[in-house]
Design an enzyme around this catalytic site. Structure first.
Site, mmCIF file in Angstrom:
data_model
loop_
_atom_site.group_PDB
_atom_site.id
_atom_site.type_symbol
_atom_site.label_atom_id
_atom_site.label_comp_id
_atom_site.label_asym_id
_atom_site.label_seq_id
_atom_site.Cartn_x
_atom_site.Cartn_y
_atom_site.Cartn_z
ATOM 1 N N LYS A 11 -1.168 3.833 -9.857
ATOM 2 C CA LYS A 11 -2.503 4.096 -9.391
ATOM 3 C C LYS A 11 -2.794 5.170 -10.837
ATOM 4 C CE LYS A 11 -1.160 3.471 -4.203
ATOM 5 N NZ LYS A 11 -0.534 2.530 -5.129
ATOM 6 N N SER B 182 10.987 1.227 -0.678
ATOM 7 C CA SER B 182 11.247 2.503 -1.002
ATOM 8 C C SER B 182 10.326 3.678 0.338
ATOM 9 C CB SER B 182 10.512 2.850 -2.384
ATOM 10 O OG SER B 182 8.876 3.014 -1.731
ATOM 11 N N ALA C 166 11.403 12.145 -10.736
ATOM 12 C CA ALA C 166 11.541 11.178 -10.309
ATOM 13 C C ALA C 166 10.560 11.998 -8.792
ATOM 14 C CB ALA C 166 12.725 9.959 -9.351
ATOM 15 N N THR D 192 -4.598 -3.789 5.908
ATOM 16 C CA THR D 192 -6.689 -2.492 5.850
ATOM 17 C C THR D 192 -7.452 -3.958 4.899
ATOM 18 O OG1 THR D 192 -5.363 -2.414 3.481
ATOM 19 C CG2 THR D 192 -5.346 -0.408 4.791
ATOM 20 N N ASN E 179 5.125 -0.906 -6.686
ATOM 21 C CA ASN E 179 5.545 -0.637 -5.893
ATOM 22 C C ASN E 179 6.862 -1.179 -5.803
ATOM 23 O OD1 ASN E 179 2.539 -0.468 -4.388
ATOM 24 N ND2 ASN E 179 2.733 -1.184 -3.016
#
Length: 255
Positions: free
Chosen positions: A57, A102, A11, A122, A98
């Site tokens: 991602k 975290s 991880a 954003t 997500n």
């Protein structure tokens, strides 16, 4: 560190998009070469199962973080070839969105900005997949590690939310300040592409993407139900987006 170990969950990563864009050498050393180090250590110590924690991602990446995680995924899948048939060593990947709460997550940012009464956003249309950390652990321990045979990419079934709805749910009294999309940031994220869908099977609570090459047996996946044609697991897909009124199902009362 790997001596006498049966299972390794890898991880460790530099995971924040702006930080990796600004420090590309470190991102490559940690996320790519670091993953290779884990693979080599696992092979040298005959670790039974080694699992990479990946990210949405890594799918069609537009930033360095995503590109490094894509490379790490490919390294882990290919590591099964390096293991050969004599070693009882298996490598697989779990990919998700997500993790709520975290370090460095949106929830943490909201907590830090809450006192000011203004939360930076954003783009109002931005969507993301969300998963509680408790569910991540349950999926890894109870499903992925039990089922992996080497070469699979596992994707937990998740719902998505508009980021603006996350803010409205957690801090309804705060004002939202639109600052514009950041370099390397996507408007929406994808967990399974239309190309991967052809190799994807539905395992009830998770999806499993079979390896592209016929180098791995993965016999246990052959009789499983495949996803339907045209399936794309993206955060802006209306099938997966939760409305604001159902945000508590995912987020609870995090703040």
């Amino acid at each position: 560190a790997f001596e006498g170990v049966d299972i390794v969950v890898h991880a460790a990563a530099l995971k924040q998009v702006p930080a990796t864009e600004f420090n590309p050498f470190e991102a490559i050393r940690t996320n790519i070469i670091g993953s290779q180090n884990v693979i080599e250590a696992a092979l040298n110590n005959n670790i039974k199962k080694t699992l990479l924690i990946s990210s949405d991602k890594a799918v069609q990446p537009i930033n360095l973080y995503g590109a490094t995680k894509l490379c790490a995924e490919r390294l882990f899948v290919a590591a099964n070839v390096y293991a050969g048939e004599k070693r009882n060593t298996k490598f697989s990947v779990v990919r998700y969105g997500n993790v709520i709460g975290s370090r460095g997550s949106l929830v943490e940012i909201i907590k830090n900005q809450k006192e000011k009464g203004v939360i930076d956003l954003t783009d109002k249309e931005m969507t993301r997949f969300w998963i509680p950390i408790k569910k991540v652990i349950e999926v890894i321990l109870n499903e992925v590690l039990n089922q992996m045979e080497g070469g699979e990419i596992f994707v937990p079934k998740m719902k998505s939310l508009k980021v603006v709805d996350v803010i409205k749910h957690l801090v309804p009294k705060c004002r939202i300040n639109i600052i514009g999309i950041r370099p390397g940031e996507k408007l929406h994220e994808t967990l399974i592409t239309e190309y991967e869908a052809k190799r994807t099977v539905d395992l009830k609570n998770i999806f499993a993407i079979k390896p592209e090459f016929d180098l791995f047996k993965n016999e246990w996946l052959k009789n499983k139900l495949s996803v339907k044609g045209g399936f794309i697991y993206s955060s802006d897909n209306s099938k997966f987006i939760l409305p604001l009124k159902k945000a508590s199902e995912l987020l609870g009362d995090e703040i």
